[in-house]
Design a protein around this motif. Structure first.
Motif, PDB file in Angstrom:
ATOM      1  N   ARG A   1      34.577  33.956 -36.471  1.00  0.00           N
ATOM      2  CA  ARG A   1      35.319  32.885 -35.523  1.00  0.00           C
ATOM      3  C   ARG A   1      34.581  31.483 -36.004  1.00  0.00           C
ATOM      4  O   ARG A   1      33.414  31.398 -35.989  1.00  0.00           O
ATOM      5  CB  ARG A   1      34.846  33.232 -34.064  1.00  0.00           C
ATOM      6  N   ALA A   2      35.375  30.495 -36.122  1.00  0.00           N
ATOM      7  CA  ALA A   2      34.913  29.366 -36.668  1.00  0.00           C
ATOM      8  C   ALA A   2      35.767  27.926 -36.042  1.00  0.00           C
ATOM      9  O   ALA A   2      36.874  28.399 -35.772  1.00  0.00           O
ATOM     10  CB  ALA A   2      35.130  29.026 -38.343  1.00  0.00           C
ATOM     11  N   ASP A   3      35.155  26.927 -35.903  1.00  0.00           N
ATOM     12  CA  ASP A   3      35.772  25.741 -35.383  1.00  0.00           C
ATOM     13  C   ASP A   3      36.637  24.797 -36.200  1.00  0.00           C
ATOM     14  O   ASP A   3      37.349  24.198 -35.950  1.00  0.00           O
ATOM     15  CB  ASP A   3      34.846  24.815 -34.529  1.00  0.00           C
ATOM     16  N   THR A   4      36.106  25.204 -37.624  1.00  0.00           N
ATOM     17  CA  THR A   4      36.701  24.425 -38.748  1.00  0.00           C
ATOM     18  C   THR A   4      37.246  25.328 -39.864  1.00  0.00           C
ATOM     19  O   THR A   4      36.648  26.455 -39.933  1.00  0.00           O
ATOM     20  CB  THR A   4      36.019  23.560 -39.340  1.00  0.00           C
ATOM     21  N   LEU A   5      38.391  25.167 -40.630  1.00  0.00           N
ATOM     22  CA  LEU A   5      38.548  25.925 -41.859  1.00  0.00           C
ATOM     23  C   LEU A   5      37.234  26.046 -42.545  1.00  0.00           C
ATOM     24  O   LEU A   5      37.129  27.217 -43.361  1.00  0.00           O
ATOM     25  CB  LEU A   5      39.645  25.459 -42.429  1.00  0.00           C
ATOM     26  N   GLU A   6      36.599  25.077 -42.964  1.00  0.00           N
ATOM     27  CA  GLU A   6      35.441  24.806 -43.797  1.00  0.00           C
ATOM     28  C   GLU A   6      34.422  26.032 -43.491  1.00  0.00           C
ATOM     29  O   GLU A   6      34.009  26.487 -44.315  1.00  0.00           O
ATOM     30  CB  GLU A   6      34.807  23.355 -43.921  1.00  0.00           C
ATOM     31  N   GLU A   7      34.162  25.818 -42.074  1.00  0.00           N
ATOM     32  CA  GLU A   7      33.287  26.793 -41.828  1.00  0.00           C
ATOM     33  C   GLU A   7      33.734  28.194 -41.901  1.00  0.00           C
ATOM     34  O   GLU A   7      32.787  29.086 -42.099  1.00  0.00           O
ATOM     35  CB  GLU A   7      33.217  26.795 -40.141  1.00  0.00           C
ATOM     36  N   LEU A   8      34.925  28.494 -41.672  1.00  0.00           N
ATOM     37  CA  LEU A   8      35.541  29.859 -42.034  1.00  0.00           C
ATOM     38  C   LEU A   8      35.576  30.196 -43.336  1.00  0.00           C
ATOM     39  O   LEU A   8      34.941  31.562 -43.523  1.00  0.00           O
ATOM     40  CB  LEU A   8      37.215  29.866 -41.517  1.00  0.00           C
TER      41      LEU A   8
END
Length: 582
Positions: free
Chosen positions: A448-455
């Motif tokens: 689970r991530a808040d941004t696509l970069e984090e994902l």
């Protein structure tokens, strides 16, 4: 032109005559002479080999068991090898006609697993008003198997599965018909659930790339309570059972006459000969636990995890191709391949729903809008046998637009309303079509991530190039979604959802485990009689269940899920009726 008069062979006759019994491979290449030398462009067969090729390693030869080693002899009208669903059903049907029945089983008791039946028109489906064109369903199955299976057997299933399922359930003192939203079983009754029904609003089978049909009736917690009643019915009708005894060979008169007996070895090493006055029925299951046979027939699937390793009285895996080998030793033909491993995945956090899938390189590789078996076939051709299922916070509103298949998720409800059936139901039910946000977020291994970069960073740590690929593929996918046209893989526009609203989610979708390997003995579709390599019936020998071929070849579609058990039921009953009336 008459090929025999010309001393030549037609292409059709040559190819037919030079095929092996084990899988249908051409024995040797035909030689095509140059146009000048062979103006009629005919295939010229090669010279015959000096000696026949040795049998494949998995087959070997039938064991020598001298009469002096036979410690016990038994006689019955019908001898059945294997006490699973198909064997028990055949025993019940045959004994209903007054035939004496003897069943030999290598386990310490009768066997079963799971509990899903794919049927058309049983009484509960009729009460729900479920109707569809049976030939549409059959033809979709045939297309997905390249028309290699025997359509006559599928017609028999479609015409009889409803009434035969009713016949089996007639043994139940009461049936508790459940909805997918139910959470409690009634342990005093036979619990039966119609899976993935009702269909989501807007589901139009005619528009589907991979259509499915509402066939699956699931017995909960498994089919064991119902098969207990079948077993007890067999006993009441006089059937005899020999457990902890593994069949070793068939006896055939004069090598080409009637199959008259089965010789088995019990757990103490004593041999028993069971003579059949009328017929022997093979119901020994598949060969998924025989590595040599798997390597020979389906080498790409030899290392798939087998999740249903039933054990025999020796605590060894069953389903090792015993019936296949015994029949081949007396001339039976194992059906032409490719055989079909049943490996359908139940998907990722959102089942087999058509969300974006990326492989280990971060690349999209398939139209995600297909059934679980087809997804497994695609995933098993990716590195590490998995794909990331990727979606965003809008998923609860998107589920209703997803397809319907074995493993689909179509409804998002509050956590308190999400069905939570007892743990002993999981092997039978697989996955319901209901979930909740809370339950999705509890999925083991979910990212689970808040941004696509984090994902992307979480999916490919320490692999910046793959992270860039993931972001590029998601951007491409979002562009296709906004254009409402998947020019890359052709997914239906109604299931192209952009991945834009945080939080963003990803979970692994693994290639499915091996449930059973389909590939059996070639039989007469009218009565289950085992055929020889010339497609002639072997007198006195029949096959049912997963020992029987003709049903699934090339692949195992999930168009009408649950039909493996249903075929075991309908042909178990058919063959039991046939041999019981001989």
């Amino acid at each position: 032109m008459d090929s025999e008069k010309n001393g030549t062979l037609s292409r059709r006759n040559f190819l037919k005559g030079s095929a092996l019994a084990f899988g249908g491979f051409i024995a040797a290449p035909a030689l095509l002479a140059g146009c000048g030398e062979n103006p009629n462009d005919r295939l010229i067969p090669p010279s015959p080999p000096a000696a026949p090729p040795p049998p494949p390693a998995w087959l070997g030869t039938a064991p020598e068991i001298p009469d002096g080693k036979i410690a016990e002899e038994r006689v019955a009208d019908v001898v059945i090898v294997g006490a699973g669903l198909a064997g028990l059903t055949a025993a019940r049907a045959a004994s209903e006609h007054g035939a004496s029945v003897l069943v030999m089983e290598r386990g310490s008791t009768w066997q079963c697993r799971s509990g899903q039946y794919g049927t058309i028109g049983n009484r509960y489906q009729r009460e729900l008003g479920i109707t569809f064109d049976k030939n549409e369903a059959i033809l979709e199955n045939m297309k997905q198997m390249g028309y290699r299976s025997d359509q006559r057997m599928w017609k028999y299933w479609a015409d009889h599965s409803g009434e035969d399922f009713d016949w089996m359930l007639d043994l139940a003192p009461a049936v508790h018909l459940m909805k997918e939203t139910d959470t409690e079983l009634d342990r005093t009754k036979i619990n039966l659930m119609m899976m993935h029904y009702p269909l989501p609003k807007g589901y139009n089978r005619a528009e589907e790339n991979s259509p499915t049909y509402p066939t699956v009736m699931t017995l909960l917690p498994s089919q064991e309570p119902l098969l207990t009643l079948v077993y007890e019915k067999c006993l009441a009708q006089g059937c005899k059972f020999i457990f902890a005894t593994r069949a070793q060979k068939l006896i055939r008169e004069d090598g080409d006459g009637r199959v008259t007996a089965v010789v088995g070895e019990d757990i103490h090493g004593k041999f028993v000969k069971c003579t059949a006055r009328k017929a022997v029925v093979l119901a020994t299951g598949d060969y998924g636990n025989n590595k040599e046979m798997m390597s020979y027939f389906v080498p790409w699937a030899v290392d798939y995890l087998n999740v249903f390793p039933n054990r025999d009285a020796w605590d060894s895996p069953t389903n090792t191709g015993d019936g296949h080998k015994m029949a081949a030793w007396v001339g039976g033909k194992i059906e032409d391949g490719p055989h079909a491993p049943m490996i359908h995945t139940l998907g990722g956090p959102l089942g087999v729903d058509a969300y974006l899938l990326l492989n280990d390189d971060g690349k999209r590789f398939v139209n995600e809008d297909i059934g679980g078996q087809q997804l497994s076939c695609a995933i098993y051709r990716q590195r590490s046998d998995y794909a990331w299922q990727i979606f965003d916070a809008n998923f609860p509103e998107q589920l209703g637009a997803m397809g319907v298949s074995h493993g689909s998720v179509n409804h998002c409800v509050p956590a308190a309303e999400n069905p939570k059936l007892p743990p002993d139901c999981q092997w039978a039910i697989g996955r319901t079509s209901y979930t909740s946000v809370e339950d999705v977020e509890k999925t083991p291994g979910l990212v689970r991530a808040d941004t696509l970069e984090e994902l992307a960073a979480a999916l490919a740590p320490e692999r910046p190039a793959v992270q860039r690929t993931i972001l590029s593929e998601i951007a491409r996918y979002n562009a296709l979604a906004h254009a409402h046209l998947d020019t890359d893989f052709g997914k239906a526009s109604k299931r192209l959802f952009p991945i834009e609203k945080p939080p963003f989610y990803a979970g692994k979708m693994l290639g499915g485990a091996l449930l059973v390997n389909m590939g059996g003995l070639t039989v007469n579709p009218e009565d289950g009689n085992v055929l020889d390599r010339g497609y002639h019936g072997i007198p006195g020998l029949y096959a049912v269940g997963n020992t029987q071929g003709g049903r699934f070849v090339g692949d195992y579609p999930v168009v009408t899920a649950g039909v493996s058990h249903a075929f075991a039921l309908v042909y178990g009953r058919l063959v039991g009726n046939v041999v019981g009336k001989l």
